[in-house]
Design an enzyme around this catalytic site. Sequence first.
Site, mmCIF file in Angstrom:
data_model
loop_
_atom_site.group_PDB
_atom_site.id
_atom_site.type_symbol
_atom_site.label_atom_id
_atom_site.label_comp_id
_atom_site.label_asym_id
_atom_site.label_seq_id
_atom_site.Cartn_x
_atom_site.Cartn_y
_atom_site.Cartn_z
ATOM 1 N N LYS A 284 -16.438 -32.123 -12.830
ATOM 2 C CA LYS A 284 -16.254 -33.389 -12.854
ATOM 3 C C LYS A 284 -17.021 -34.275 -13.625
ATOM 4 O O LYS A 284 -16.538 -35.474 -14.206
ATOM 5 C CB LYS A 284 -16.260 -33.734 -11.224
ATOM 6 C CG LYS A 284 -14.909 -33.120 -10.243
ATOM 7 C CD LYS A 284 -13.968 -33.807 -10.415
ATOM 8 C CE LYS A 284 -12.796 -33.373 -9.454
ATOM 9 N NZ LYS A 284 -13.053 -32.138 -8.955
ATOM 10 N N GLU B 286 -11.902 -42.662 -6.695
ATOM 11 C CA GLU B 286 -11.600 -41.926 -5.450
ATOM 12 C C GLU B 286 -12.016 -40.718 -5.409
ATOM 13 O O GLU B 286 -12.597 -40.159 -6.572
ATOM 14 C CB GLU B 286 -9.712 -41.920 -5.540
ATOM 15 C CG GLU B 286 -9.375 -40.719 -6.480
ATOM 16 C CD GLU B 286 -9.842 -40.618 -8.046
ATOM 17 O OE1 GLU B 286 -9.980 -41.749 -8.334
ATOM 18 O OE2 GLU B 286 -9.899 -39.693 -8.527
ATOM 19 N N SER C 162 -14.726 -23.610 -11.409
ATOM 20 C CA SER C 162 -14.944 -24.971 -11.624
ATOM 21 C C SER C 162 -16.019 -25.640 -10.823
ATOM 22 O O SER C 162 -16.379 -26.734 -11.075
ATOM 23 C CB SER C 162 -13.406 -25.496 -11.331
ATOM 24 O OG SER C 162 -13.033 -25.223 -9.790
HETATM 25 C C1 LIG Z 1 -11.987 -31.637 -7.859
HETATM 26 C C2 LIG Z 1 -12.223 -30.089 -8.023
HETATM 27 C C3 LIG Z 1 -11.040 -29.400 -8.308
HETATM 28 C C4 LIG Z 1 -9.528 -29.754 -8.524
HETATM 29 O O1 LIG Z 1 -9.295 -30.775 -9.566
HETATM 30 P P1 LIG Z 1 -8.690 -30.554 -10.738
HETATM 31 O O2 LIG Z 1 -8.278 -32.015 -11.404
HETATM 32 O O3 LIG Z 1 -7.459 -29.968 -10.442
HETATM 33 O O4 LIG Z 1 -9.531 -29.690 -11.515
HETATM 34 C C5 LIG Z 1 -11.190 -27.762 -8.685
HETATM 35 N N1 LIG Z 1 -12.466 -27.503 -8.502
HETATM 36 C C6 LIG Z 1 -13.421 -28.099 -8.003
HETATM 37 C C7 LIG Z 1 -14.683 -27.349 -7.919
HETATM 38 C C8 LIG Z 1 -13.263 -29.383 -7.890
HETATM 39 O O5 LIG Z 1 -14.268 -30.315 -7.463
#
Ligand SMILES: *Cc1c(COP(=O)(O)O)cnc(C)c1O
Length: 408
Positions: free
Chosen positions: A100, A122, A389
Amino acid sequence: MASRTLPDDRGRFGDFGGRFVPETLMTALGELERAFAEAQADASFREELDGLLHNYAGRPTPLYFAENLSRKLSGAGADEPPSLRIYLKREDLAHTGAHKINNALGQGLLARRLGKRRIIAETGAGQHGVATATVCAMLGLECIVYMGAVDVQRQALNVFRMKLLGAEVRVVESGSRTLKDAINEAIRDWVTNVTTTHYLLGSAVGPHPYPLMVREFQSVIGSEAREQLLAAEGRLPDYALACVGGGSNAIGLFHPFYDDESVRFIGVEAAGEGLSTGRRAASLSAGRPGVLHGAYSYLLQDEAGQVEETHSISAGLDYPGVGPELSFYKESGRAQFAAVTDDEALDGFRLLSETEGIIPALEPAHALAYLAKLAPDIAKDSLVLVCLSGRGDKDMETVAQALGVDLV
Ligand SMILES: *Cc1c(COP(=O)(O)O)cnc(C)c1O
């Protein structure tokens, strides 16, 4: 950049995207579109962002060859080389613990360039709220984060983090009291305060130019991974996997490989308690196109077109919509989408923790769980790239509860 990966002049990827917003926001979206285009063409903007991504956020994030996991999913013995080679793109090691921050830094600089010093955002899992509060603290911007009451409960630690960083957290009690409702409130705020305020949207969703802009800021994931994998293996991956909530880490991983047709994209959504149960959050796997939060895209909706309530063990995937570019990838067949359940995601969570000593967030645990299912069907000697992620710190309580154990 190949032109087919740019939206048309109505902000559409194929049929998907566009700008379905109140008249009062059209001017602001036009202004944002121009400012973003100018910033992209401005070497000093790029330089400042790259500097912050490097020195502040810790980029480039490592690309890690997960040898134990590869061996385990190949069914290879301890002395045999694994037949699959799995690489993890370590967004969990970026500042604030997820991808993020890439987008929050980009839009934060853009807001400053627009002269907007009041930032609203948000958040679902709280990761985007934390990333935004972080960037606002660093750039000296006012920060207000909208968060559903249910998410405030299950992500209390991130709420406290945001407050420590100087943000105001506004608890949203409407609707299902999760991410969808937080976005509704943020849009309402933006309509009222549009001249002073930038809406720092956290995924590749919303009206044009957000999906394009967020994709561009997140493409650093795929660009780095592409270079790192070529250096490590001398070739491109056969598969690229990412979890899909709104789709920002997925499109950020996929986009730089768009023209590499041999690279198969797989997006993994949240099947919650099962795709047929109604307790799930898999818009591409179980939804159909409609309009939500300013764009036309795949959407979980009932017969009457009412947006459905969603469920996922992972707050970051608990959203009834998805970004328009991934909807376009689905329709064109460029990407495939699958969904795994809460229980399977928990297995993926434990699998990575135990094999590699890396505790993933529950969101990418979905991608890992699907990879574990897919592994027996993948050709020998395949090279697999997975976007990790984020890290699992935020999910400790949720996981302990799901496993029926106490934290200590
Ligand atoms: C917010 C988040 C997601 C989902 O959001 P995307 O916009 O689909 O990437 C996935 N993994 C993590 C660790 C997140 O914080």
